[in-house]
Design an enzyme around this catalytic site. Sequence first.
Site, PDB file in Angstrom:
ATOM      1  N   HIS A   1      -8.883   9.516   2.720  1.00 30.94           N
ATOM      2  CA  HIS A   1      -8.978   8.600   1.301  1.00 30.94           C
ATOM      3  C   HIS A   1      -8.808   8.893   0.339  1.00 30.94           C
ATOM      4  O   HIS A   1     -10.018   9.672   0.139  1.00 30.94           O
ATOM      5  CB  HIS A   1      -9.358   7.390   1.824  1.00 30.94           C
ATOM      6  CG  HIS A   1      -9.187   6.143   1.359  1.00 30.94           C
ATOM      7  ND1 HIS A   1      -8.517   5.383   0.072  1.00 30.94           N
ATOM      8  CD2 HIS A   1      -8.044   4.439   2.159  1.00 30.94           C
ATOM      9  CE1 HIS A   1      -8.307   4.615  -0.107  1.00 30.94           C
ATOM     10  NE2 HIS A   1      -8.008   4.130   1.583  1.00 30.94           N
TER      11      HIS A   1
ATOM     12  N   ARG B   1      -0.993   8.900   2.320  1.00 33.70           N
ATOM     13  CA  ARG B   1      -1.704   9.447   1.939  1.00 33.70           C
ATOM     14  C   ARG B   1      -1.663  10.380   1.567  1.00 33.70           C
ATOM     15  O   ARG B   1      -2.981  10.857   1.387  1.00 33.70           O
ATOM     16  CB  ARG B   1      -2.766   8.366   2.928  1.00 33.70           C
ATOM     17  CG  ARG B   1      -4.217   8.139   2.735  1.00 33.70           C
ATOM     18  CD  ARG B   1      -5.066   7.483   3.047  1.00 33.70           C
ATOM     19  NE  ARG B   1      -4.698   6.027   3.036  1.00 33.70           N
ATOM     20  CZ  ARG B   1      -5.127   4.534   3.625  1.00 33.70           C
ATOM     21  NH1 ARG B   1      -6.066   5.139   4.849  1.00 33.70           N
ATOM     22  NH2 ARG B   1      -5.098   3.686   3.726  1.00 33.70           N
TER      23      ARG B   1
ATOM     24  N   ARG C   1      -0.918   8.864   8.847  1.00 33.29           N
ATOM     25  CA  ARG C   1      -1.261   7.453   9.276  1.00 33.29           C
ATOM     26  C   ARG C   1      -0.629   6.917   7.929  1.00 33.29           C
ATOM     27  O   ARG C   1      -1.171   7.350   6.837  1.00 33.29           O
ATOM     28  CB  ARG C   1      -2.423   6.891   9.374  1.00 33.29           C
ATOM     29  CG  ARG C   1      -2.487   5.714   9.720  1.00 33.29           C
ATOM     30  CD  ARG C   1      -3.916   5.168  10.194  1.00 33.29           C
ATOM     31  NE  ARG C   1      -4.905   4.932   9.370  1.00 33.29           N
ATOM     32  CZ  ARG C   1      -5.090   4.322   8.653  1.00 33.29           C
ATOM     33  NH1 ARG C   1      -4.682   3.183   8.687  1.00 33.29           N
ATOM     34  NH2 ARG C   1      -6.632   4.763   7.741  1.00 33.29           N
TER      35      ARG C   1
ATOM     36  N   GLU D   1       1.098  -1.220  -0.065  1.00 34.23           N
ATOM     37  CA  GLU D   1      -0.357   0.180  -0.189  1.00 34.23           C
ATOM     38  C   GLU D   1       0.965   1.037  -0.429  1.00 34.23           C
ATOM     39  O   GLU D   1       2.218   0.909  -0.353  1.00 34.23           O
ATOM     40  CB  GLU D   1      -1.015   0.119   1.780  1.00 34.23           C
ATOM     41  CG  GLU D   1      -2.425  -1.201   1.331  1.00 34.23           C
ATOM     42  CD  GLU D   1      -3.755  -1.248   2.587  1.00 34.23           C
ATOM     43  OE1 GLU D   1      -3.000  -0.427   2.987  1.00 34.23           O
ATOM     44  OE2 GLU D   1      -4.329  -1.747   2.509  1.00 34.23           O
TER      45      GLU D   1
ATOM     46  N   HIS E   1     -11.764   9.666   6.248  1.00 29.76           N
ATOM     47  CA  HIS E   1     -11.731   8.159   7.005  1.00 29.76           C
ATOM     48  C   HIS E   1     -10.852   8.185   8.255  1.00 29.76           C
ATOM     49  O   HIS E   1     -11.496   7.300   8.697  1.00 29.76           O
ATOM     50  CB  HIS E   1     -10.364   7.901   5.550  1.00 29.76           C
ATOM     51  CG  HIS E   1     -10.682   6.546   5.674  1.00 29.76           C
ATOM     52  ND1 HIS E   1     -11.487   5.215   5.429  1.00 29.76           N
ATOM     53  CD2 HIS E   1      -9.288   5.556   5.605  1.00 29.76           C
ATOM     54  CE1 HIS E   1     -10.680   4.218   5.553  1.00 29.76           C
ATOM     55  NE2 HIS E   1      -9.653   3.903   5.667  1.00 29.76           N
TER      56      HIS E   1
HETATM   57  C1  SIN Z   1      -7.861   0.892   3.094  1.00 34.40           C
HETATM   58  O1  SIN Z   1      -7.598  -0.184   2.369  1.00 34.40           O
HETATM   59  O2  SIN Z   1      -7.418   1.426   2.126  1.00 34.40           O
HETATM   60  C2  SIN Z   1      -7.685   1.126   4.285  1.00 34.40           C
HETATM   61  C3  SIN Z   1      -6.537   0.714   4.864  1.00 34.40           C
HETATM   62  C4  SIN Z   1      -6.892   1.369   5.700  1.00 34.40           C
HETATM   63  O3  SIN Z   1      -7.195   2.326   5.974  1.00 34.40           O
HETATM   64  O4  SIN Z   1      -5.279   1.884   6.665  1.00 34.40           O
END
Ligand code: SIN
Length: 566
Positions: free
Chosen positions: A242, A288, A383, A126, A348
Amino acid sequence: MNFERFLVNFSKENVKGEYDIIIVGSGVAGLTAALNAPSNFRVAIFSKGKLNDGSSYYAQGGIAVALGPDDAVEFHIQDTLYSGAGLNEKSIVEKTVKEGIERIKDLISLGVKFDKTDGNLALTEEGAHSKRRIIHAGGDATGKELETTLIRIASRRSNVKIFENYDLIDLTTNGNTVVGGAFLNSSNEVEIFLSKYFILATGGAGQLYQNTTNPDGVEGSGLSIAFRAGARLMDLEFYQFHPTTLKVPLKRKFLISEAVRGEGGVLLNNYGERFMVNYSELADLAPRDIATRAVLSEAKRTNADIFLDFSPIGEMRIHERFPTIYATCKEFGFDITKAPIPIEPAAHYFMGGIETDELGRTSLENLFACGEVACTGLHGANRLASNSLLECLVFGKSCIEAILADSSTDNVVFDGSNELTFIEKPDLSFSRKDIQQLMWNNVGIMRSGDGLEKALVIIEKWQKEIKGMFSQSKHFLELKNILVTAYLMTYASLTREESRGAHYRFDFPNTSDEWLKHVVLDKLLKRSAVLIPCNPRSLSVNYRGVKSGEVIYRDVNTEASFKRNH
Ligand code: SIN
C-alpha cells in the site's frame, strides 16, 4: 528443498471433536461462510487469537460494488481487469462483481450499517476506479462495523461453535482428502478436530515483511499448512504494497486509506509538488502498484520524505469521513486538517494464495479456501482497491454452495499418527525479524534477479538449520511456516522473468505476452502433471534444491476457466 509434512505429534487420542464444517479464520470470509451454512450443519470456527484480531477488522476504505447511478457491472469488471494487468481470470471477475451486489444486500439485511448520503449508500472513489463505488461504514471503520456485526450474529447461532486462541498447525489427510486439522490450544496442547469439509480463511502474509499494515499472526501460515498437505498455490509473486501508511516507527503500520485520495487528498514531494502526475495519467488515483512504486521512486529521487495532503478535502469533511485516521494521526502529533503528513509504503495484501476454482475448491478434496489466503484469479497481478472484502463475501458463500452441491457420502476416516522428537528450546542463528528484513529488501516492492537469488539462498540456509528440528512452541512453529511461505514467494518471484502489476523486476522491466500465465507451485508433481498440461519451457526452470517440474504454468489464454477433474 524438503517441505516437512507435519510439525506436531498426534494420534487418535488427540481427537477432541467432529463437525460437518470447520472454518479456520474469523475475518469476513470465514464469518460469511459460517453464516451461510444451513442450520442443520454443525459448524466450528477456529480463530488464532480473538475473533476480531485479523486483517478484516482494520479495513478502512470499504467495499467496491457497482451500485452508483452512473455505474454498471461492466465498468467495475473493466476497472478490475485494468488493475490486474492481464492476469485476472475473467469469469471469476464477472462472478465476483455480479454476485457482490447480492452479498451487499445480504449484509444490509443482517444489520450492517453503511454510511449514507441523502438516504442512499454513500459512495467514494479509490485508485483505478472509474466511478464512485466504494461503500463504507463509520467513515473509515468499515472492517470494524462488518466484523462486529457478523461476529455478533455468528455467536448467536446455535449450530456454530467458536474456538478462540486455537492455532492451526497441520491439516490431517486421508490420501488426497482433508479430514481435519491439528490445532495448538492456548495451553500449548495439540487437539485434533475432524470434519467432512474444511475451509481455510486464514488471511494473508503481511507479517513476512518488515513494514506491514497486517496485524500480528497474519504470516501466511494457511498457505504453508495447505502446501505441506499437498494443495497447489498460485500467483505467489504478486504481493501488494500500500502506498500510504503513516511514517512513524510502529510494529503494525497505520494505514492511510486510499479513499483519502479518492476524496481529493494529494501526494506531495518534499518541494510541495504533485509528483503523481509524472507517473500516471490517473495521477493520485493510479492503480496501487504504480502509486507505490512512484512513492518509492520519488522519495529516492528527492532523497526526502513523501507527504499526503488532506487540505483539498476540507476540514469538516475530513472529520466526517476519516475520524479514525484523524484521531490516530493526532496521537502521533500530526493534525491532518492543518498540514500534510509523512507517508511510506508497507506490505498490505497478498494476491497469490491457495489455488481455487469458482466455488473455492482447492486441489485437495474437501479443502476449500476463501478470502486473502485463496487465489481465485480475481485480482490478477494487482488487486483493485476494495475488491478484497467483496471477494470474501462472494467466496465465503461460494464455499458453502460447493459443499451443499457435494453428493459424496464418505465418512470422515482418521487413523493418522505422527511421531517427531521434540526439543525444549531451539537455538537458532536467525529470527523472524531477519526473515522480515530479508523479504522487505529482496522480495519487496522492486526486485532484481540477484536480490531474489540471494534471498532464496539465505532462506534455504535457514531451512537447512531448522529442518528436522521440532518444538511445540508457538513461536517456533510460526517460524517454520513463515520460512516455507517466504521460500515459495521468492521462488515464484524468481520464476516470473518479467514485470507485471505488483511484481516489478529491474532485470526484466517489461511486460511480456509470453508471461500471460500463472505460476503454480505444487509438491505433488505427478498428480499435477496429469491434471494440467505443462508448458515444456517451464520444465527447464530449475532453481536450487527444487526438482525441475515442480513449477508448472497455467496459460490464462488457453485455460481461462479452471476445471477441476479430480
Ligand atoms: C484502503 O482503504 O486504502 C485499503 C482498502 C484496500 O486495501 O482495498
